[in-house]
Motif scaffolding. Structure first.
Motif, PDB file in Angstrom:
ATOM      1  N   PRO A  55       0.822  -1.227   0.000  1.00 12.59           N
ATOM      2  CA  PRO A  55       0.000   0.000   0.000  1.00 12.59           C
ATOM      3  C   PRO A  55       0.848   1.266   0.000  1.00 12.59           C
ATOM      4  CG  PRO A  55      -0.050  -1.017   2.177  1.00 12.59           C
ATOM      5  CD  PRO A  55       0.639  -1.990   1.264  1.00 12.59           C
ATOM      6  N   LEU A  56       2.055   1.182   0.584  1.00  9.44           N
ATOM      7  CA  LEU A  56       2.935   2.344   0.608  1.00  9.44           C
ATOM      8  C   LEU A  56       3.379   2.713  -0.805  1.00  9.44           C
ATOM      9  CD1 LEU A  56       4.133   4.264   2.664  1.00  9.44           C
ATOM     10  CD2 LEU A  56       6.095   2.746   2.890  1.00  9.44           C
ATOM     11  N   ASN A  57       3.514   1.726  -1.649  1.00  5.88           N
ATOM     12  CA  ASN A  57       3.839   1.955  -3.047  1.00  5.88           C
ATOM     13  C   ASN A  57       2.809   2.878  -3.688  1.00  5.88           C
ATOM     14  OD1 ASN A  57       5.052   1.489  -5.675  1.00  5.88           O
ATOM     15  ND2 ASN A  57       3.326   0.143  -6.084  1.00  5.88           N
ATOM     16  N   ALA A  58       1.532   2.638  -3.366  1.00  7.19           N
ATOM     17  CA  ALA A  58       0.458   3.462  -3.932  1.00  7.19           C
ATOM     18  C   ALA A  58       0.524   4.892  -3.393  1.00  7.19           C
ATOM     19  CB  ALA A  58      -0.891   2.840  -3.604  1.00  7.19           C
ATOM     20  N   VAL A  59       0.788   5.050  -2.096  1.00 10.76           N
ATOM     21  CA  VAL A  59       0.838   6.385  -1.490  1.00 10.76           C
ATOM     22  C   VAL A  59       1.969   7.215  -2.105  1.00 10.76           C
ATOM     23  CG1 VAL A  59       1.168   7.676   0.653  1.00 10.76           C
ATOM     24  CG2 VAL A  59      -0.146   5.543   0.673  1.00 10.76           C
ATOM     25  N   ILE A  60       3.175   6.628  -2.171  1.00 10.61           N
ATOM     26  CA  ILE A  60       4.319   7.351  -2.733  1.00 10.61           C
ATOM     27  C   ILE A  60       4.113   7.604  -4.218  1.00 10.61           C
ATOM     28  CG2 ILE A  60       6.798   7.197  -3.214  1.00 10.61           C
ATOM     29  CD1 ILE A  60       7.115   5.656  -0.602  1.00 10.61           C
TER      30      ILE A  60
ATOM     31  N   ILE B  83      -4.568  -1.030  -6.663  1.00 15.49           N
ATOM     32  CA  ILE B  83      -4.032   0.320  -6.416  1.00 15.49           C
ATOM     33  C   ILE B  83      -2.692   0.485  -7.118  1.00 15.49           C
ATOM     34  CG2 ILE B  83      -3.306   1.966  -4.672  1.00 15.49           C
ATOM     35  CD1 ILE B  83      -6.282   1.399  -4.654  1.00 15.49           C
ATOM     36  N   ASN B  84      -1.808  -0.527  -7.003  1.00 13.34           N
ATOM     37  CA  ASN B  84      -0.525  -0.453  -7.694  1.00 13.34           C
ATOM     38  C   ASN B  84      -0.713  -0.398  -9.207  1.00 13.34           C
ATOM     39  OD1 ASN B  84       0.861  -0.556  -5.278  1.00 13.34           O
ATOM     40  ND2 ASN B  84       1.207  -2.762  -5.357  1.00 13.34           N
ATOM     41  N   ALA B  85      -1.704  -1.151  -9.690  1.00 10.40           N
ATOM     42  CA  ALA B  85      -1.994  -1.129 -11.130  1.00 10.40           C
ATOM     43  C   ALA B  85      -2.456   0.263 -11.566  1.00 10.40           C
ATOM     44  CB  ALA B  85      -3.054  -2.178 -11.464  1.00 10.40           C
ATOM     45  N   LEU B  86      -3.244   0.921 -10.699  1.00 10.97           N
ATOM     46  CA  LEU B  86      -3.730   2.268 -11.007  1.00 10.97           C
ATOM     47  C   LEU B  86      -2.570   3.251 -11.106  1.00 10.97           C
ATOM     48  CD1 LEU B  86      -6.070   4.261 -11.394  1.00 10.97           C
ATOM     49  CD2 LEU B  86      -6.187   4.476  -8.893  1.00 10.97           C
ATOM     50  N   VAL B  87      -1.599   3.140 -10.184  1.00  6.52           N
ATOM     51  CA  VAL B  87      -0.427   4.015 -10.216  1.00  6.52           C
ATOM     52  C   VAL B  87       0.331   3.832 -11.528  1.00  6.52           C
ATOM     53  CG1 VAL B  87       1.817   4.494  -9.155  1.00  6.52           C
ATOM     54  CG2 VAL B  87      -0.176   4.087  -7.707  1.00  6.52           C
ATOM     55  N   LEU B  88       0.547   2.576 -11.922  1.00  3.14           N
ATOM     56  CA  LEU B  88       1.264   2.305 -13.171  1.00  3.14           C
ATOM     57  C   LEU B  88       0.495   2.849 -14.376  1.00  3.14           C
ATOM     58  CD1 LEU B  88       2.523  -1.322 -12.457  1.00  3.14           C
ATOM     59  CD2 LEU B  88       3.934   0.713 -12.726  1.00  3.14           C
ATOM     60  N   LYS B  89      -0.828   2.673 -14.380  1.00  2.00           N
ATOM     61  CA  LYS B  89      -1.645   3.172 -15.495  1.00  2.00           C
ATOM     62  C   LYS B  89      -1.482   4.680 -15.659  1.00  2.00           C
ATOM     63  CE  LYS B  89      -5.351  -0.301 -15.297  1.00  2.00           C
ATOM     64  NZ  LYS B  89      -6.774  -0.524 -14.935  1.00  2.00           N
TER      65      LYS B  89
ATOM     66  N   LEU C 250       2.571  15.019   2.269  1.00  2.71           N
ATOM     67  CA  LEU C 250       2.162  13.650   1.941  1.00  2.71           C
ATOM     68  C   LEU C 250       3.360  12.831   1.472  1.00  2.71           C
ATOM     69  CD1 LEU C 250      -0.048  11.509   1.373  1.00  2.71           C
ATOM     70  CD2 LEU C 250      -0.303  12.540  -0.883  1.00  2.71           C
ATOM     71  N   LYS C 251       4.147  13.398   0.578  1.00  4.87           N
ATOM     72  CA  LYS C 251       5.308  12.678   0.036  1.00  4.87           C
ATOM     73  C   LYS C 251       6.353  12.452   1.121  1.00  4.87           C
ATOM     74  CE  LYS C 251       8.832  12.905  -3.591  1.00  4.87           C
ATOM     75  NZ  LYS C 251       8.659  11.494  -3.978  1.00  4.87           N
ATOM     76  N   TYR C 252       6.641  13.478   1.918  1.00  7.50           N
ATOM     77  CA  TYR C 252       7.653  13.341   2.969  1.00  7.50           C
ATOM     78  C   TYR C 252       7.238  12.288   3.998  1.00  7.50           C
ATOM     79  CZ  TYR C 252      10.496  14.269   7.053  1.00  7.50           C
ATOM     80  OH  TYR C 252      11.334  14.119   8.129  1.00  7.50           O
ATOM     81  N   SER C 253       5.969  12.309   4.420  1.00  6.67           N
ATOM     82  CA  SER C 253       5.494  11.370   5.435  1.00  6.67           C
ATOM     83  C   SER C 253       5.572   9.928   4.942  1.00  6.67           C
ATOM     84  CB  SER C 253       4.059  11.704   5.835  1.00  6.67           C
ATOM     85  OG  SER C 253       3.990  13.000   6.401  1.00  6.67           O
ATOM     86  N   SER C 254       5.186   9.707   3.697  1.00  9.25           N
ATOM     87  CA  SER C 254       5.237   8.352   3.154  1.00  9.25           C
ATOM     88  C   SER C 254       6.678   7.872   3.008  1.00  9.25           C
ATOM     89  CB  SER C 254       4.504   8.284   1.810  1.00  9.25           C
ATOM     90  OG  SER C 254       5.043   9.207   0.887  1.00  9.25           O
ATOM     91  N   GLU C 255       7.578   8.770   2.600  1.00  7.58           N
ATOM     92  CA  GLU C 255       8.988   8.397   2.475  1.00  7.58           C
ATOM     93  C   GLU C 255       9.616   8.156   3.845  1.00  7.58           C
ATOM     94  OE1 GLU C 255      10.664  11.577   0.219  1.00  7.58           O
ATOM     95  OE2 GLU C 255      10.242  10.609  -1.719  1.00  7.58           O
TER      96      GLU C 255
ATOM     97  N   LEU D 145      12.971  -4.359 -10.020  1.00  4.08           N
ATOM     98  CA  LEU D 145      12.463  -3.028  -9.694  1.00  4.08           C
ATOM     99  C   LEU D 145      11.703  -3.124  -8.379  1.00  4.08           C
ATOM    100  CD1 LEU D 145      12.428  -0.155 -10.886  1.00  4.08           C
ATOM    101  CD2 LEU D 145      10.184  -0.664 -11.824  1.00  4.08           C
ATOM    102  N   SER D 146      12.183  -2.392  -7.386  1.00  6.81           N
ATOM    103  CA  SER D 146      11.626  -2.499  -6.046  1.00  6.81           C
ATOM    104  C   SER D 146      10.336  -1.698  -5.911  1.00  6.81           C
ATOM    105  CB  SER D 146      12.652  -1.988  -5.029  1.00  6.81           C
ATOM    106  OG  SER D 146      12.109  -1.957  -3.732  1.00  6.81           O
ATOM    107  N   LYS D 147       9.413  -2.223  -5.114  1.00  8.25           N
ATOM    108  CA  LYS D 147       8.211  -1.484  -4.718  1.00  8.25           C
ATOM    109  C   LYS D 147       8.345  -1.128  -3.244  1.00  8.25           C
ATOM    110  CE  LYS D 147       5.163  -4.638  -6.033  1.00  8.25           C
ATOM    111  NZ  LYS D 147       3.888  -5.298  -6.335  1.00  8.25           N
ATOM    112  N   PRO D 148       8.081   0.099  -2.815  1.00  7.34           N
ATOM    113  CA  PRO D 148       7.616   1.206  -3.644  1.00  7.34           C
ATOM    114  C   PRO D 148       8.706   1.631  -4.614  1.00  7.34           C
ATOM    115  CG  PRO D 148       7.253   1.644  -1.304  1.00  7.34           C
ATOM    116  CD  PRO D 148       8.152   0.468  -1.396  1.00  7.34           C
ATOM    117  N   PHE D 149       8.397   1.658  -5.931  1.00  9.01           N
ATOM    118  CA  PHE D 149       9.425   1.983  -6.898  1.00  9.01           C
ATOM    119  C   PHE D 149       9.611   3.490  -6.999  1.00  9.01           C
ATOM    120  CE2 PHE D 149       6.151   3.256  -9.768  1.00  9.01           C
ATOM    121  CZ  PHE D 149       5.162   2.291  -9.717  1.00  9.01           C
ATOM    122  N   ASN D 150      10.837   3.833  -7.340  1.00  7.22           N
ATOM    123  CA  ASN D 150      11.174   5.236  -7.578  1.00  7.22           C
ATOM    124  C   ASN D 150      10.710   5.603  -8.985  1.00  7.22           C
ATOM    125  OD1 ASN D 150      13.067   7.385  -8.701  1.00  7.22           O
ATOM    126  ND2 ASN D 150      13.572   7.456  -6.522  1.00  7.22           N
ATOM    127  N   VAL D 151       9.930   6.685  -9.114  1.00  3.70           N
ATOM    128  CA  VAL D 151       9.371   7.067 -10.409  1.00  3.70           C
ATOM    129  C   VAL D 151      10.483   7.337 -11.418  1.00  3.70           C
ATOM    130  CG1 VAL D 151       7.968   8.778 -11.605  1.00  3.70           C
ATOM    131  CG2 VAL D 151       7.282   7.974  -9.354  1.00  3.70           C
TER     132      VAL D 151
END
Length: 497
Positions: free
Chosen positions: A138-143, A381-387, A165-170, A473-479
């Motif tokens: 789920p953290l993958n989706a947040v980041i 959720i991860n699929a949505l991020v990738l899309k 949001l980004k800082y807290s998740s990281e 490629l690690s999840k949460p992956f770096n964009v």
């Protein structure tokens, strides 16, 4: 006297035949001294492994001075005992070896305790690994979503909320990584990478990372970067960044007034190596003298109520110490309780002439990537991020919910790259990859396959190689890493054409 001693005392000749045993032999092995006399040790080594048996034979044949081993022995009743065997050579009046004298000790309780501890550690490691996977998903989706929002057009007043949001998740991800690193350090699994990086960019990113915290706490935050330091260096920038972020995070956590000075200064430089001192100085609560050595241990904090007052796991400085240790340096501390602290370390980095590392590492929002990608991802959720990312980069893609669905799609269509989640229902990523690699169509069987997983690299690296995957490629992956990966295979595709 020897019959009252706990354990076995014995003598053998140079062939390994028993010439004397005390009465402890019966209690330890279930075999009386009378039955063992003049018989060879080989007659009793039931349960000893082959390598230890060969070592023992070498001891007798090569006249080694002493010998120690631990082996499992089964009594005639079937009872199992662990025995520690010690041997030394004996000599005659002419100085020639004429036999051995030795002891056998029952260490069953100690060995079984060790086995239980190893099993408990293994169970703990498996638990941490599983939990980190479940948390990372789920953290993958947040980041990922916070990255996407920052790439889109947003109102100026929304910027601060998105950065929080980004800082807290990281920050949450960093805590998880600290726990995983604790296990890696204990099993010596942490390895150094050596890549070109732009030091100025790294320091700037770290400064931006803590800028919001400084403003919120009304603290001054001064970053001093020596302009004489070479622009591009070679080393493990990720581990260096982790150390610096941990030190700065502690400084901000324990400072309520005044500020923090983050200094990067050149100590020396030649054609090959540059030595740099990194220091973090704060005006916070400080560390008492009698605690200054202990705070570098895992789960230890400056005082008993530190965790309650300030939070944290007590792992930050331990992680820093271990990360610096594998880079042949150490963390130093000067502190006065109530007046503040200064942490610093000196590190040697190789010089580099790679000019491309000077370029800022930003993602293009509009530059299309000409690539057809097939993804196996069962988490919606991860699929949505990738899309969303694929749509921004104009990547052609399809997403399957499991390995079998991916195979059905791949059987009908061609793709340039497959991103393969490793844990999926019906058919997991490993088995799906095996089916693809065995396809008769060479163009399909050799398609690049990148493992996409929330497990750490050390946990899956060997297995992904064994199943002939092309990368990880690690999840949460770096964009940025995802963008670079897709761009690489896009360029390779164009070169092949």
């Amino acid at each position: 006297m020897v019959d009252t001693i706990e354990g076995v005392i014995f003598k053998t000749d140079m062939d390994g035949n028993f010439k004397y045993l005390n009465k402890g032999c019966l209690e330890l092995t279930g075999i009386s001294a009378e039955d063992a006399l003049n018989k060879n040790y080989l007659d009793f080594l039931i349960g000893i492994n082959n390598s230890e048996n060969k070592r023992l034979q070498t001891f007798f044949s090569d006249y080694h001075e002493d010998f120690v081993t631990l082996f499992k022995f089964f009594k005639p009743t079937g009872e199992k005992v662990w025995i520690q065997l010690r041997l030394v050579l004996t000599y005659d009046d002419d100085g020639l070896a004429n036999g051995t004298i030795g002891t056998m000790t029952d260490v069953t309780q100690l060995k079984e305790t060790e086995i239980k501890l190893n099993l408990a550690n293994k169970t703990k490691d498996e638990f941490l690994s599983t939990m980190s996977h479940e948390i990372r998903t789920p953290l993958n989706a947040v980041i990922g979503m916070s990255d996407i929002l920052l790439m889109e057009n947003f109102l100026p007043e929304q910027l601060e909320n998105l950065q929080v949001l980004k800082y807290s998740s990281e920050h949450l991800l960093a805590l998880i990584n600290d726990l995983l690193n604790l296990n890696k350090f204990k099993s010596n699994e942490v390895k150094l990478a050596e890549d070109d990086f732009n030091l100025s960019e790294l320091i700037q990113n770290i400064q931006l990372h803590f800028k919001h915290t400084a403003v919120n706490k009304s603290l001054s935050f001064e970053t001093i970067l020596d302009s004489c330091i070479p622009a591009v260096l070679k080393g493990d920038s990720l581990k260096l960044s982790q150390v610096l972020k941990n030190l700065l995070s502690n400084a901000f956590k324990f400072t309520h007034k005044g500020g923090i000075v983050f200094k990067v200064e050149l100590l020396s430089s030649d054609l090959d190596v540059t030595i740099i001192r990194f220091s973090v100085k704060d005006s916070g609560i400080g560390v008492s003298y009698n605690k200054q050595k202990d705070i570098f241990k895992s789960f230890v904090q400056a005082s008993d109520n530190t965790s309650q007052l300030y939070g944290g796991s007590g792992l930050g400085l331990y992680i820093c110490k271990e990360l610096l240790s594998i880079q042949s340096t150490s963390l130093q501390l000067e502190s006065v309780e109530g007046e503040g602290s200064k942490f610093w370390f000196d590190i040697s980095l190789k010089n580099s002439d790679n000019e491309s590392a000077l370029k800022q590492n930003h993602i293009s929002k509009t530059n299309p990537i000409a690539l057809k990608v097939l993804v196996a991802e069962d988490n919606q959720i991860n699929a949505l991020v990738l899309k969303k990312l694929f749509n921004k980069w104009e990547v052609t893609y399809e997403i399957a919910k499991n390995g079998q669905e991916l195979l059905d799609i791949y059987d009908q269509k061609d793709f340039d790259l497959i991103l393969m989640d490793l844990q999926m229902p019906i058919l997991n990523g490993y088995d799906t990859t095996r089916f693809i690699r065995k396809m008769n169509d060479k163009s399909k069987s050799t398609v690049p396959i990148i493992a996409l997983t929330a497990f750490s690299q050390s946990e899956v690296k060997e297995k992904t190689k064994r199943y002939k995957m092309n990368g990880y490629l690690s999840k949460p992956f770096n964009v940025n890493e995802l963008h670079e990966l897709l761009s690489f295979y896009s360029v390779r595709k164009q070169e092949a054409v």
